[in-house]
Design a protein around this motif. Structure first.
Motif, PDB file in Angstrom:
ATOM      1  N   THR A  82       0.848  -1.188   0.000  1.00 50.60           N
ATOM      2  CA  THR A  82       0.000   0.000   0.000  1.00 50.60           C
ATOM      3  C   THR A  82       0.884   1.240   0.000  1.00 50.60           C
ATOM      4  N   SER A  83       0.499   2.236  -0.798  1.00 54.60           N
ATOM      5  CA  SER A  83       1.197   3.521  -0.808  1.00 54.60           C
ATOM      6  C   SER A  83       0.221   4.609  -0.393  1.00 54.60           C
ATOM      7  N   SER A  84       0.771   5.709   0.131  1.00 55.44           N
ATOM      8  CA  SER A  84      -0.094   6.734   0.703  1.00 55.44           C
ATOM      9  C   SER A  84       0.520   8.113   0.528  1.00 55.44           C
ATOM     10  N   LYS A  85      -0.320   9.113   0.732  1.00 58.03           N
ATOM     11  CA  LYS A  85       0.151  10.497   0.709  1.00 58.03           C
ATOM     12  C   LYS A  85       0.916  10.864   1.972  1.00 58.03           C
ATOM     13  N   ASP A  86       1.050   9.907   2.906  1.00 58.14           N
ATOM     14  CA  ASP A  86       1.851  10.177   4.103  1.00 58.14           C
ATOM     15  C   ASP A  86       3.333   9.899   3.877  1.00 58.14           C
TER      16      ASP A  86
END
Length: 439
Positions: A82-86
């Motif tokens: 999973t990738s995120s804007k964090d």
């Protein structure tokens, strides 16, 4: 009735909603390679794993503090990325018995992450794209432990002031993992060799504008692009040179263009069927949940549009082996589309075809003729007398040997220090409502 007895030999396109799942603030959903599970990423940073047999969430992946931008599965579904804007990319190991699962690895980047994906042959190799337009290849294997930024090389004689390149807007491995395809905001497609990180191809797509998304057919020879001009384009990819043999610079001409001729809507997602014969495009219309279906085997003709209501579509993905699509709506609904085909028992009788009504069979004039043996012998003798171009055959054989050698080298590099993603692993199933666990 056993589902395997319903047209098992033909993958048709879905036509109706089979069931729906609800995941609060879902942003994207994706089948795993086996088709049994669906991974869901949400706006609040939590990912869920749904079991398609029970239609229930069986694992919760809680590790991000901002919305999830992409989700990917390893080839045997043990690992989820999973990738995120964090600014983080997290790799989860679903074989762990603890609940919630612990992070297997965390990759911290220098900007919000727009997308990330596993290498098709090794989940310890990760490709990541940041919102600032940089692409990184992260190798987590103990012998490597490196991060490499993929950059378009500077042309000779070009000073640093004018050497700024267009931002990279999309990055994907091809299905073999041997090449990385990167799209730019200026409408170019850059191709890098994964093992050497050397650019081997650069393509211009006229009139496309900025690249927004890539999708590959399972064979890897066809590429579909989504661009800012609201058109989906399909290309047949060329053979790329080996690293060190130069850069293939060509302008790609699409074999097909797909768009909405009426509303001129943009596209949020697209996906090929497992056999590559169908294409699904998810409309970006804010007032409807529309999926457009095209028949690639019939010269890309438009077939139908699936209507999921007024909740706009965010993402879609085709099942890896069946006529099924999962699509994600803006307010949390996840639709599972299927093809309710009637039972065709005649398909199981070898050499026979089931028909809806009686038809009169007309025998062809030469259908049961037996060819004269003398004619067969004459044809063989004539074929033996034809000249053979030995030089061309040798050149082709030499090129084939070089291509096989390069493929073996790339495969060997990716298979070094393999991950533990084997088919024998088992996931601990958790019933979310009651908290009980199943082996």
């Amino acid at each position: 009735m056993n589902e395997a007895l319903i047209s098992p030999f033909i993958i048709n396109h879905p036509t109706a909603v089979q069931t729906s799942l609800y995941s609060y603030r879902a942003q994207l959903s994706r089948f795993d390679p086996s088709g049994r599970f669906v991974g869901v990423g949400t706006f609040d940073g939590t990912a869920y794993i749904y079991d398609m047999d029970t239609k229930a969430a069986v694992r919760t992946l809680d590790g991000h503090v901002k919305n999830i931008t992409s989700l990917d599965w390893s080839r045997h579904s043990r690992y989820v990325l999973t990738s995120s804007k964090d600014w983080n990319v997290i790799v989860w190991d679903l074989s762990l018995t603890c609940d919630p699962p612990q992070r297997f690895a965390t990759i911290r980047l220098d900007a919000p992450v727009s997308s990330a994906s596993f290498h098709p042959r090794n989940s310890q190799i990760v490709l990541a794209l940041t919102s600032t337009g940089e692409v990184y290849l992260q190798d987590l294997r103990p012998s490597y432990r490196e991060r490499f930024e993929l950059c378009e090389p500077q042309e000779e004689g070009e000073d640093e002031e004018h050497s700024r390149r267009a931002a990279m807007t999309v990055a994907r491995f091809d299905p073999s993992g041997k090449h990385i395809f990167i799209g730019t905001s200026s409408g170019h497609i850059l191709v890098f060799n994964t093992r050497t990180r050397v650019m081997v191809g650069r393509h211009k797509v006229s009139g496309a504008g900025g690249m927004k998304g890539f999708e590959f057919a399972k064979s890897g020879r066809r590429l579909l692009t989504n661009s800012s001009d609201r058109t989906l384009r399909q290309f047949n990819l060329p053979t790329y040179p080996r690293p060190g043999e130069g850069i293939l610079e060509t302008e790609l001409e699409p074999t097909h263009r797909f768009n909405d001729p009426i509303t001129k809507t943009a596209w949020n997602a697209m996906s090929y069927s497992p056999d590559g014969e169908w294409l699904a495009g998810g409309s970006a219309d804010p007032a409807s949940h529309k999926i457009y279906i095209w028949d690639i085997s019939n010269d890309g003709q438009f077939t139908t549009a699936l209507d999921g209501g007024r909740d706009s579509l965010l993402h879609l993905h085709w099942h890896p082996s069946k006529s099924s699509i999962v699509s994600t709506a803006l307010h949390g609904n996840i639709f599972i589309w299927h093809s309710p085909n009637p039972e065709r028992w005649g398909a199981f009788a070898g050499g026979f075809e089931e028909v809806d009504e009686n038809v009169e069979y007309e025998e062809k004039e030469d259908e049961f003729d037996v060819e004269d043996e003398e004619e067969i012998l004459k044809r063989k003798m004539k074929a033996e007398e034809e000249d053979v171009d030995v030089d061309s055959l040798e050149d082709d054989a030499h090129q084939n040997v070089q291509l096989i050698s390069q493929n073996d080298e790339d495969d060997h590099w990716a298979d070094q220090e393999p991950d533990e993603d084997a088919t024998s692993w088992k996931m601990k199933i958790v019933i979310m409502e009651g908290g009980d666990t199943l082996p």
